[in-house]
Design a protein around this motif. Structure first.
Motif, PDB file in Angstrom:
ATOM      1  N   CYS A 151       0.951  -1.069   0.180  1.00  0.00           N
ATOM      2  CA  CYS A 151       0.106   0.232  -0.180  1.00  0.00           C
ATOM      3  C   CYS A 151       1.147   1.298   0.105  1.00  0.00           C
ATOM      4  CB  CYS A 151      -0.696  -0.077   1.460  1.00  0.00           C
ATOM      5  SG  CYS A 151      -2.303  -1.635   1.097  1.00  0.00           S
ATOM      6  N   LEU A 152       0.816   2.071  -1.023  1.00  0.00           N
ATOM      7  CA  LEU A 152       2.102   2.784  -1.214  1.00  0.00           C
ATOM      8  C   LEU A 152       1.408   4.352  -1.139  1.00  0.00           C
ATOM      9  CD1 LEU A 152       4.010   0.870  -3.959  1.00  0.00           C
ATOM     10  CD2 LEU A 152       4.151   0.947  -1.775  1.00  0.00           C
ATOM     11  N   ASP A 153       1.846   4.887  -0.352  1.00  0.00           N
ATOM     12  CA  ASP A 153       1.312   6.599  -0.535  1.00  0.00           C
ATOM     13  C   ASP A 153       2.384   7.117  -0.207  1.00  0.00           C
ATOM     14  OD1 ASP A 153       0.120   8.554  -0.524  1.00  0.00           O
ATOM     15  OD2 ASP A 153      -1.234   8.667   1.323  1.00  0.00           O
ATOM     16  N   ILE A 154       3.248   7.662  -1.504  1.00  0.00           N
ATOM     17  CA  ILE A 154       3.950   8.384  -1.194  1.00  0.00           C
ATOM     18  C   ILE A 154       4.500  10.325  -1.813  1.00  0.00           C
ATOM     19  CG2 ILE A 154       6.286   6.332  -0.186  1.00  0.00           C
ATOM     20  CD1 ILE A 154       7.300   6.521  -3.325  1.00  0.00           C
ATOM     21  N   ASP A 155       3.450   9.871  -2.653  1.00  0.00           N
ATOM     22  CA  ASP A 155       3.390  11.246  -2.969  1.00  0.00           C
ATOM     23  C   ASP A 155       1.817  11.411  -3.280  1.00  0.00           C
ATOM     24  OD1 ASP A 155       6.594  11.137  -4.786  1.00  0.00           O
ATOM     25  OD2 ASP A 155       5.913   9.100  -4.890  1.00  0.00           O
ATOM     26  N   ASN A 156       1.695  12.656  -4.407  1.00  0.00           N
ATOM     27  CA  ASN A 156       0.076  12.675  -5.238  1.00  0.00           C
ATOM     28  C   ASN A 156      -0.318  12.165  -5.639  1.00  0.00           C
ATOM     29  OD1 ASN A 156       0.126  14.952  -3.238  1.00  0.00           O
ATOM     30  ND2 ASN A 156       1.406  16.395  -4.014  1.00  0.00           N
ATOM     31  N   GLY A 157       0.816  11.290  -6.496  1.00  0.00           N
ATOM     32  CA  GLY A 157       0.234   9.988  -7.738  1.00  0.00           C
ATOM     33  C   GLY A 157       1.660   9.993  -9.152  1.00  0.00           C
TER      34      GLY A 157
END
Length: 233
Positions: A151-157
């Motif tokens: 589950c990756l959330d390191i950028d705005n997309g």
């Protein structure tokens, strides 16, 4: 009288801490009752909602069906909603969180963001790793399947990265590494501030299956989205 350190009468954000880290400047601000994280002048996230970050983890677990004690990698600690969601679900096995910014780790361990993740950090299943996610995934891929869900959330997309180096995560080589780091039938979930049909095509081209995009309405602007894909069983 409002505390000038933590609030402003006109609702403008107040800077609580500013640090220069290995990847540039990271700022923690407070706007009313909510906190905001800014990296190199780019707004990353705040604590006003968290629905899409929680969906990132919740839907990934649903995709895994009845798999027992699945191993989860959360890429990016951020505001902590994804970790909190994972720790609240007893079905998860090991929960590994990879965060490269020391400041963000400190704000959760002993700072203002600890209210969100205190219980999760005390969970014996939780493992915090200070590392660059791109490098960590590459190493995990080399070692063979290590996770049931990423589950990756390191950028705005995929098309709106915080630093240039992050773009390699969404490249063919980066997606191949994500696929290799997953066990057969494992799930990749990627948070984004806007839909990306091009990224969906990239997921198919990288050998993933069951590719889809879920939209999460927000107060204003385009919906947040989560891109899902699975490694073939």
């Amino acid at each position: 009288m409002p505390n000038p350190v933590t609030s402003a009468a006109d609702g403008t954000p107040v800077t609580l801490e500013r640090r220069t880290g290995p990847y540039g400047e990271v700022v923690l601000r407070r706007r009313g009752p909510h906190f905001e994280i800014i990296a190199n002048g780019c707004f990353l996230m705040d604590t006003s909602d968290g629905r899409s970050e929680r969906l990132l983890v919740r839907a990934a677990l649903a995709e895994l069906g009845t798999r027992e004690r699945p191993r989860l990698l959360v890429g990016g600690l951020g505001a902590g909603f994804s970790l909190a969601e994972a720790a609240a679900e007893r079905r998860w096995g090991r929960i590994t969180v990879v965060e490269r910014e020391p400041a963000i780790l400190d704000w959760h361990r002993e700072g203002p963001l600890s209210a969100i993740t205190r219980t999760a950090l005390a969970d014996a299943r939780t493992e915090l790793v200070r590392a660059d996610l791109v490098e960590y995934v590459r190493e995990a891929a080399g070692a063979g399947p290590r996770f049931d869900a990423l589950c990756l959330d390191i950028d705005n997309g995929p098309g709106w990265t915080v630093t240039d180096g992050n773009s390699s995560l969404y490249s063919p080589a980066g997606l191949a590494a994500c696929r290799a780091a997953l066990a057969p039938g494992g799930v990749l979930a990627v948070w984004s501030a806007q839909p990306s049909p091009a990224f969906e095509r990239s997921l198919w081209n990288a050998g993933f299956c069951r590719v889809r995009t879920d939209e999460i309405p927000v107060a204003r602007g385009v919906p947040d989205v989560v891109h899902f894909a699975a490694r073939p069983a």
